[in-house]
Scaffold this motif. Structure first.
Motif, PDB file in Angstrom:
ATOM      1  N   LYS A 254      -2.297  19.740   2.428  1.00  0.00           N
ATOM      2  CA  LYS A 254      -2.282  18.791   3.428  1.00  0.00           C
ATOM      3  C   LYS A 254      -1.806  17.417   3.280  1.00  0.00           C
ATOM      4  O   LYS A 254      -1.965  16.941   2.277  1.00  0.00           O
ATOM      5  CB  LYS A 254      -4.061  18.500   4.147  1.00  0.00           C
ATOM      6  N   VAL A 255      -1.199  17.100   4.232  1.00  0.00           N
ATOM      7  CA  VAL A 255      -0.754  15.434   3.951  1.00  0.00           C
ATOM      8  C   VAL A 255      -1.377  14.643   4.926  1.00  0.00           C
ATOM      9  O   VAL A 255      -1.144  14.802   6.352  1.00  0.00           O
ATOM     10  CB  VAL A 255       1.067  15.566   4.141  1.00  0.00           C
ATOM     11  N   THR A 293      -1.009  10.138   0.691  1.00  0.00           N
ATOM     12  CA  THR A 293      -2.575  10.677   0.474  1.00  0.00           C
ATOM     13  C   THR A 293      -2.302  12.141   0.890  1.00  0.00           C
ATOM     14  O   THR A 293      -1.850  12.501   1.938  1.00  0.00           O
ATOM     15  CB  THR A 293      -3.404  10.086   1.498  1.00  0.00           C
ATOM     16  N   VAL A 294      -2.775  13.080   0.046  1.00  0.00           N
ATOM     17  CA  VAL A 294      -2.640  14.391   0.169  1.00  0.00           C
ATOM     18  C   VAL A 294      -3.880  14.992  -0.315  1.00  0.00           C
ATOM     19  O   VAL A 294      -4.742  14.591  -0.821  1.00  0.00           O
ATOM     20  CB  VAL A 294      -1.188  14.875  -0.808  1.00  0.00           C
ATOM     21  N   LYS A 299     -10.094  20.695  -2.919  1.00  0.00           N
ATOM     22  CA  LYS A 299     -10.057  19.372  -3.509  1.00  0.00           C
ATOM     23  C   LYS A 299     -10.247  18.303  -2.571  1.00  0.00           C
ATOM     24  O   LYS A 299     -10.180  18.547  -1.480  1.00  0.00           O
ATOM     25  CB  LYS A 299      -8.994  19.111  -4.372  1.00  0.00           C
ATOM     26  N   LYS A 300     -10.806  17.296  -2.957  1.00  0.00           N
ATOM     27  CA  LYS A 300     -10.853  16.260  -1.882  1.00  0.00           C
ATOM     28  C   LYS A 300      -9.551  15.374  -1.761  1.00  0.00           C
ATOM     29  O   LYS A 300      -8.758  15.685  -2.533  1.00  0.00           O
ATOM     30  CB  LYS A 300     -11.744  15.026  -2.425  1.00  0.00           C
ATOM     31  N   SER A 301      -9.333  14.722  -0.601  1.00  0.00           N
ATOM     32  CA  SER A 301      -7.920  14.031  -0.344  1.00  0.00           C
ATOM     33  C   SER A 301      -8.004  12.800  -1.590  1.00  0.00           C
ATOM     34  O   SER A 301      -8.902  12.329  -1.770  1.00  0.00           O
ATOM     35  CB  SER A 301      -7.963  13.383   1.196  1.00  0.00           C
ATOM     36  N   ILE A 304      -1.332   9.932  -3.880  1.00  0.00           N
ATOM     37  CA  ILE A 304      -0.369  10.652  -4.695  1.00  0.00           C
ATOM     38  C   ILE A 304      -0.443  10.378  -6.101  1.00  0.00           C
ATOM     39  O   ILE A 304      -0.363  11.241  -7.013  1.00  0.00           O
ATOM     40  CB  ILE A 304       1.206  10.280  -3.930  1.00  0.00           C
ATOM     41  N   GLU A 305      -0.804   9.195  -6.662  1.00  0.00           N
ATOM     42  CA  GLU A 305      -0.897   8.796  -8.074  1.00  0.00           C
ATOM     43  C   GLU A 305      -2.039   9.728  -8.530  1.00  0.00           C
ATOM     44  O   GLU A 305      -1.723  10.306  -9.745  1.00  0.00           O
ATOM     45  CB  GLU A 305      -1.336   7.415  -8.467  1.00  0.00           C
ATOM     46  N   ASP A 306      -3.331   9.978  -7.981  1.00  0.00           N
ATOM     47  CA  ASP A 306      -4.060  10.695  -8.541  1.00  0.00           C
ATOM     48  C   ASP A 306      -3.797  12.262  -8.343  1.00  0.00           C
ATOM     49  O   ASP A 306      -3.982  12.827  -9.428  1.00  0.00           O
ATOM     50  CB  ASP A 306      -5.552  10.407  -7.783  1.00  0.00           C
ATOM     51  N   PHE A 307      -3.130  12.645  -7.717  1.00  0.00           N
ATOM     52  CA  PHE A 307      -2.544  14.042  -7.497  1.00  0.00           C
ATOM     53  C   PHE A 307      -1.745  14.383  -8.403  1.00  0.00           C
ATOM     54  O   PHE A 307      -1.682  15.493  -9.220  1.00  0.00           O
ATOM     55  CB  PHE A 307      -1.921  14.228  -5.993  1.00  0.00           C
ATOM     56  N   LEU A 308      -0.777  13.487  -8.622  1.00  0.00           N
ATOM     57  CA  LEU A 308       0.168  13.676 -10.011  1.00  0.00           C
ATOM     58  C   LEU A 308      -0.328  13.618 -11.203  1.00  0.00           C
ATOM     59  O   LEU A 308       0.098  14.199 -12.266  1.00  0.00           O
ATOM     60  CB  LEU A 308       1.437  12.706  -9.792  1.00  0.00           C
TER      61      LEU A 308
END
Length: 324
Positions: A254-255, A293-294, A299-301, A304-308
């Motif tokens: 989700k974006v 923000t994804v 998982k929680k939203s 993008i830094e945390d996602f990567l």
């Protein structure tokens, strides 16, 4: 004019806010009608609507009919001897219900009617890039969202505003608009306008219910259209993206937020460009769209830094087209 005695129809938080405002203004709410309780979430626990919670807090008589034409419900509804019905974020009422009160039934709709009739006016106003929207109160008639207009209140839409932010703004403004509408009816003179008059010379847009297929981003569109699509669905139901690698790996997310970088990308449309640390952007015909923000399933939203930090992209990745 006799004293107003109200039955209030509503379900979500938006409607609960207006019920609170009506009570705070000192009006007599004889009863509240809301949806039946239903199981929700992973545990399938029974959930009360926000309007039901408000009704219980104020110890108001509560009706939760499965069918609005049920004779027992209609008999009980009539027994409250209400002379005004108010509807906010509820389902369609049959004529036998909305014709019941002496002073009619009015609805609060989150758009400047006749624009954006339908279930998702807040979302579509942003998705279509509108710079203003608002609230309308109108008397119910035989056609959905087409009754005579009592009040309209305009609100500007900021260029980066999300549907969630606009929802909250309109919810607060709705408290004022609903109470002012009641006062107009209470005064005995309620000037109205037909929606045909208001629609003269303008192109009308609808706001139908949003289904999941609509949420998938069409990467062939322009940068601003995709940006508006994301913020118009944020935070709910949220825009969806499918990422695919040259090794047939597929990742769905989700974006919730993005940023635009207008330019002429060298990469083909839909290509994913990332440093695997700070940014992930998608090549569009007229620029790059940075996903900021994804959320992955389960998982929680997150930024993008945390996602990567948890997802390393190797090889060639691109946005895949969702097949209906």
């Amino acid at each position: 004019m006799e004293k107003l005695r109200i039955v209030y129809f509503g379900t979500p938080e938006f409607a609960a806010s207006q019920l609170e405002a009506i009570l705070a203004a000192g009006y007599d709410v004889a009863a509240v009608v809301t949806m039946p309780d239903k199981p929700a979430g992973r545990g399938k626990k029974i959930q009360f609507s926000d309007v039901k919670k408000t009704a219980l807090e104020h110890q108001l008589p509560l009706l939760q009919p499965e069918k609005l034409k049920n004779p027992e419900f209609l008999e009980e509804l009539a027994s409250f001897n209400a002379n005004l019905f108010i509807v906010v974020a509820f389902r369609m009422l049959p004529a036998v219900v909305w014709q019941m009160p002496k002073y009619g039934t009015f609805n609060l709709h989150a758009s400047l009617l006749p624009q954006y009739r339908g279930a998702a006016p807040i979302n579509y106003a942003i998705i279509n890039g509108e710079t203003e929207t608002g609230l309308t109160t109108f008397f119910l008639n035989e056609e959905i969202d087409k009754g005579a207009v009592i009040m309209r209140e305009t609100v500007g839409i900021r260029p980066n505003e999300t549907a969630g932010e606009l929802h909250d703004e309109l919810m607060v403004l709705g408290n004022k608009v609903v109470v002012e509408t009641i006062r107009k009816i209470e005064s005995g003179t309620v000037p109205t306008q037909t929606q045909e008059e208001l629609a003269a010379g303008t192109e009308l847009h609808d706001a139908p219910k949003i289904f999941k297929d609509f949420c998938y981003i069409d990467w062939s569109k322009t940068l601003i259209d995709i940006y508006n699509h994301i913020r118009g669905l944020s935070p709910y139901p949220a825009a969806h993206a499918l990422l695919a690698s040259d090794k047939d790996e597929v990742l769905e997310m989700k974006v919730y937020a993005s940023e635009m970088e207008p330019c002429r990308p060298a990469e083909p449309v839909g290509s994913i460009v990332t440093d695997n640390k700070k940014y992930l952007k998608v090549a569009i015909a007229d620029g790059y769209l940075h996903l900021t923000t994804v959320q992955q399933a389960g998982k929680k939203s997150m930024s993008i830094e945390d996602f990567l930090r948890g997802q390393h992209f190797e090889g060639s990745w691109k946005m895949a087209k969702h097949e209906n």
